[in-house]
Write a protein that holds these residues in place. Structure first.
Motif, PDB file in Angstrom:
ATOM      1  N   ASN A   1      17.204  70.022 -55.022  1.00 17.42           N
ATOM      2  CA  ASN A   1      16.418  69.549 -56.157  1.00 17.42           C
ATOM      3  C   ASN A   1      16.172  68.050 -55.967  1.00 17.42           C
ATOM      4  N   PRO A   2      15.227  67.705 -55.092  1.00 17.97           N
ATOM      5  CA  PRO A   2      15.083  66.300 -54.665  1.00 17.97           C
ATOM      6  C   PRO A   2      14.729  65.327 -55.785  1.00 17.97           C
ATOM      7  N   ILE A   3      14.249  65.829 -56.908  1.00 13.66           N
ATOM      8  CA  ILE A   3      13.941  64.928 -58.021  1.00 13.66           C
ATOM      9  C   ILE A   3      15.218  64.245 -58.509  1.00 13.66           C
TER      10      ILE A   3
ATOM     11  N   SER B   1       8.561  65.845 -52.205  1.00 16.35           N
ATOM     12  CA  SER B   1       9.132  66.926 -51.409  1.00 16.35           C
ATOM     13  C   SER B   1       8.143  68.083 -51.327  1.00 16.35           C
ATOM     14  N   SER B   2       8.070  68.718 -50.160  1.00 16.53           N
ATOM     15  CA  SER B   2       7.216  69.899 -50.030  1.00 16.53           C
ATOM     16  C   SER B   2       7.747  71.061 -50.863  1.00 16.53           C
ATOM     17  N   ASP B   3       9.010  71.011 -51.287  1.00 16.30           N
ATOM     18  CA  ASP B   3       9.516  72.038 -52.223  1.00 16.30           C
ATOM     19  C   ASP B   3       8.687  72.013 -53.508  1.00 16.30           C
TER      20      ASP B   3
ATOM     21  N   ILE C   1      14.298  51.609 -55.072  1.00 16.70           N
ATOM     22  CA  ILE C   1      13.369  52.190 -56.055  1.00 16.70           C
ATOM     23  C   ILE C   1      12.404  53.155 -55.352  1.00 16.70           C
ATOM     24  N   ASN C   2      12.009  52.832 -54.122  1.00 14.84           N
ATOM     25  CA  ASN C   2      11.156  53.751 -53.359  1.00 14.84           C
ATOM     26  C   ASN C   2      11.895  55.043 -53.010  1.00 14.84           C
ATOM     27  N   ILE C   3      13.115  54.927 -52.531  1.00 16.15           N
ATOM     28  CA  ILE C   3      13.899  56.128 -52.190  1.00 16.15           C
ATOM     29  C   ILE C   3      14.094  57.004 -53.430  1.00 16.15           C
ATOM     30  N   ALA C   4      14.442  56.368 -54.541  1.00 20.28           N
ATOM     31  CA  ALA C   4      14.753  57.103 -55.771  1.00 20.28           C
ATOM     32  C   ALA C   4      13.546  57.872 -56.311  1.00 20.28           C
ATOM     33  N   ASN C   5      12.350  57.358 -56.053  1.00 19.00           N
ATOM     34  CA  ASN C   5      11.149  58.013 -56.580  1.00 19.00           C
ATOM     35  C   ASN C   5      10.480  58.943 -55.576  1.00 19.00           C
TER      36      ASN C   5
END
Length: 801
Positions: free
Chosen positions: A480-482, A779-781, A770-774
């Motif tokens: 769940n990459p979000i 994600s292609s999921d 902040i870039n990584i977190a967003n």
């Protein structure tokens, strides 16, 4: 079989002896790789068989993804990660004195793709399986792929990409499932039982043989299939010259994107496209009819998705089979076909919207041409009723016009869904490029913003960053990459930011080793690693990047004390073999690199590195090491981009135009965490529509521009006579159609801001975080869930533990 390292070792040694016919002490590294690959494929085979049985027994709708490209990268470690056995296998191999990293180096990058289109298809297959969705890929088993790129005196040289030299351990040949695909010949028409019947006679057939590869989902028993077709001679060909027939047949699946400058290359490309769709649809129908009594409800159980226009012949091919072989009437066949096929558009570039000359198309595919002609006539008749006397509109929308078959038009007319791949791209399609189609079929158009396989680009490519993330927010982000958004809680945690910085530094050091090994140049890992890696194309504006580097060089030469933050500019790109202009840009980048890197006055303040043969396995080293992500295409030209997402999830900051998915990155991270510049898409489109841009004015009114442009032809580069005149002419005589000079000043200014920001290390790390977190949104999921729910109407199938 892999529950413990001791059990793994025992099984590995036994399989090695059986497979290679030799003891461990006599075995080679290649033997070890082949043994491990075979073990993994056997390990998943039970679930692979069971997955297909489950799909058949449940009678649920399935999707079949047609793509001319699949840029898979290496599968060994990715499969181990997805199966959850990487640590056991690595530990077992280690005790045997075998390095998993070295075994991975034995694997060739699969030569099945070139750029973003193919990498997207690979990410999609990963997500479809990981989400337990019933979906498979169909493609072509290219013997040589595109090409292996070498630089000789700064020029691109193309060598055959020998990725199958040692075979492909992941594939299974299914000769019993081969099908015949016809070319040339004539169409015979006659009445049978008061019905007009069409038969393709005197055809030259090719046998399409499937090679199946398992697509392993992440931590799930779902194993889907990528089926790749190989062109082989048929046993009894209708051909006078058997050797010529054999050569021409094998050429069909020899190279990805054969040069279509001449008719011979055009015919080869068209053969590839028809082989892909005809073989795939025959395969799907054969499987379908094993479960269902007839094809009347085919569209309710099957969705065929075409990835760009290359597989659009799926529309007339499905019509051909339904009418000629199944005896359906036109209306019923059209209803089924147009409710089965969905289409993704990947470009706004006119030259990329394929058109085929009738003089080539009709003799090669006579029955398919007849069907397209009928589709066009019926479509134009409907247009006439809707827009009486509007000849211009009908001409604009026609599938066949000006002696050409327009593939994008056929795709829109014959599909039930047309999607763009970023919000901006979809709006441009609707409001401009395909506006008249949008007026006609507004219900078909929708957006599905692209995504990337976040597990590959973090877990595999950047394991240390993955460990740090997991340590802070747990494992949930894997599926769940979000959940990555929870990292925002740590933007004021100094220890976390310091660790983020240390990991980036280590990744830069590893890339520096790769650079030294490949190019022989030592780079300073404390410099900004400023990276542009993507296909070489004028609209992607590698030229803007290199002209800026020339400007920095001029600044240092004029004022050695000028305040320039040290940078390593890294390029990776292939130019299509027939793309003359792109090859000139490659030569220019290499010429600048030679001049800059050998000038002692420049020292370590600027280095220019052009990495040869850019590919997925190299990208896995580049993305984690990047500080700055160059996404500088002419606004409105890049449909989406996915490199921008891979950089973002690895903590690089984007410098870019508001183009493609950059727009959505900007929305997510905010103004302070991205560096935007240049014309907007609206301004670019306004210039194209109404004119008003004069590049010569920018040349005369900005001394920095005049200096770098003049250097292209002034003898600035020794021993290169008139080499860069085509680039000079493109900027001035041809009025700079991609607005390189118009955006130059804005680009220079934003690059200075980047230098200032990079020196404030803490602030930079917060921006990176902040870039990584967003990045979880990309994600292609997420993308595949949107396709599954909004277009394909398929559901996860979980029939076993």
């Amino acid at each position: 079989m892999f529950s413990s390292k001791d059990q793994f070792k025992k099984t590995f040694l036994k399989r090695l002896e059986m497979l290679c016919g030799k003891g461990f002490n006599e075995s080679t590294e290649r033997d070890h790789y082949q043994t491990l690959g075979n073990m993994i494929r056997e390990y998943v085979s039970k679930d692979w068989i069971r997955t297909n049985e489950e799909y058949r027994s449940k009678n649920e709708k399935q999707v079949y993804y047609f793509s001319i490209e699949y840029l898979l990268g290496k599968l060994l470690r990715q499969n181990l990660i997805n199966l959850g056995i990487e640590s056991v296998v690595e530990a077992g191999l280690d005790e045997l004195g075998i390095s998993l990293d070295e075994l991975e180096d034995m694997e060739a990058d699969a030569g099945l793709g070139n750029g973003g289109l193919g990498r997207l298809a690979a990410c999609f297959l990963d997500s479809i399986a990981s989400l337990d969705l019933p979906g498979h890929g169909f493609g072509i088993r290219y013997k040589h792929g595109l090409f292996e790129q070498k630089f000789v005196d700064g020029y691109q040289v193309e060598l055959p990409e020998q990725w199958l030299r040692h075979g492909n351990v992941w594939e299974v040949r299914k000769a019993d499932m081969a099908v015949k695909v016809p070319f040339w010949g004539q169409v015979e028409t006659k009445m049978e039982n008061e019905r007009l019947v069409f038969r393709h006679i005197n055809a030259e057939t090719i046998t399409a043989v499937p090679y199946d590869m398992p697509v392993v989902g992440y931590r799930t028993s779902t194993v889907n299939t990528l089926r790749l077709w190989n062109a082989e001679p048929s046993p009894f060909p209708v051909h006078k010259d058997i050797l010529k027939y054999k050569r021409e047949t094998e050429a069909v699946t020899e190279f990805l994107y054969p040069d279509d400058t001449h008719d011979e290359g055009k015919i080869l490309r068209l053969k590839q496209q028809y082989l892909l769709v005809s073989a795939s649809i025959q395969s799907i129908l054969n499987s379908y009819l094993n479960t269902y009594p007839n094809l009347e409800e085919f569209h309710q159980h099957v969705c065929i998705h075409i990835n760009d226009t290359h597989p659009v012949l799926a529309i007339p091919e499905l019509m051909r089979i339904l009418i000629d072989e199944e005896g359906m009437g036109w209306d019923q066949a059209w209803y089924i076909t147009s409710n089965t096929i969905s289409y993704t558009n990947h470009t706004t570039l006119t030259e990329a919207l394929e058109k085929w000359p009738i003089r080539i198309f009709r003799p090669l595919l006579p029955r398919i041409y007849m069907i397209i002609e009928e589709i066009n006539e019926r479509f134009c008749h409907d247009l006439w009723e809707k827009y009486p006397s509007d000849w211009q509109r009908i001409e604009n929308l026609a599938i066949i016009a000006h002696d050409q078959v327009k593939m994008a038009h056929l795709a829109v007319v014959g599909s039930f869904s047309v999607n763009g791949v970023a919000q901006l791209h979809t709006e441009i399609l609707k409001q401009r490029e395909m506006n008249q189609f949008y007026q006609l079929f507004p219900e078909k158009f929708n957006n599905k913003t692209n995504g990337i396989a976040h597990r590959r680009w973090l877990l595999k490519a950047n394991p240390k960053l993955s460990e740090l993330i997991t340590d802070k927010i747990g494992l949930a982000w894997y599926q769940n990459p979000i959940e990555l958004r929870r990292l925002l809680d740590y933007q004021h945690d100094q220890a976390f930011l310091d660790e983020l910085d240390r990991i980036k530094h280590d990744n830069k050091r590893r890339l520096a080793e790769v650079i030294y090994k490949q190019v022989g140049i030592a780079v300073d890992v404390d410099s900004i690693f400023d990276v542009q890696v993507k296909r070489l194309h004028a609209y992607k504006r590698q030229l803007l990047n290199i002209l800026h580097i020339m400007h920095l060089y001029n600044r240092i030469k004029e004022d050695p004390s000028s305040d320039i933050v040290p940078r390593v500019f890294i390029f990776g790109a292939k130019a299509s073999p027939g793309y003359y202009y792109a090859k000139k840009v490659i030569k220019l980048i290499n010429a600048v690199a030679d001049k800059v890197n050998s000038d002692p006055q420049i020292s370590n303040r600027i280095k220019v590195i052009f990495l040869e043969n850019y590919r997925v396995s190299l990208a896995e080293k580049v993305f984690p090491a990047a500080d700055v992500s160059e996404q500088i295409s002419t606004a409105s030209k890049e449909a989406s981009g996915t490199g921008n997402m891979k950089f973002m999830i690895n903590g690089a900051l984007t410098v870019g135009t508001l183009d493609g998915a950059n727009v959505e990155i900007h929305e997510l991270v905010g103004d302070k965490n991205i560096f935007t510049f240049g014309l907007s898409s609206e301004e670019v489109l306004h210039y194209y529509q109404y004119g008003g841009y004069q590049s010569i004015e920018y040349y005369h009114h900005d001394s920095r521009i005049k200096q770098v442009v003049d250097q292209l032809i002034s003898g600035f580069f020794p021993n290169v006579y008139n080499e860069f005149e085509p680039i000079f002419d493109s900027l001035l005589a041809e009025n700079d159609q991609y607005f390189v000079l118009r955006d130059f000043a804005s680009y220079v200014d934003i690059q200075q801001q980047i230098g200032v920001s990079f020196k404030k290390r803490n602030e930079w790390q917060k921006k990176s975080l902040i870039n990584i977190a967003n990045a979880g949104y990309f994600s292609s999921d997420r993308t595949i869930k949107e396709y599954a729910d909004g277009i394909w109407k398929i559901k996860p199938i979980k029939g076993w533990d």
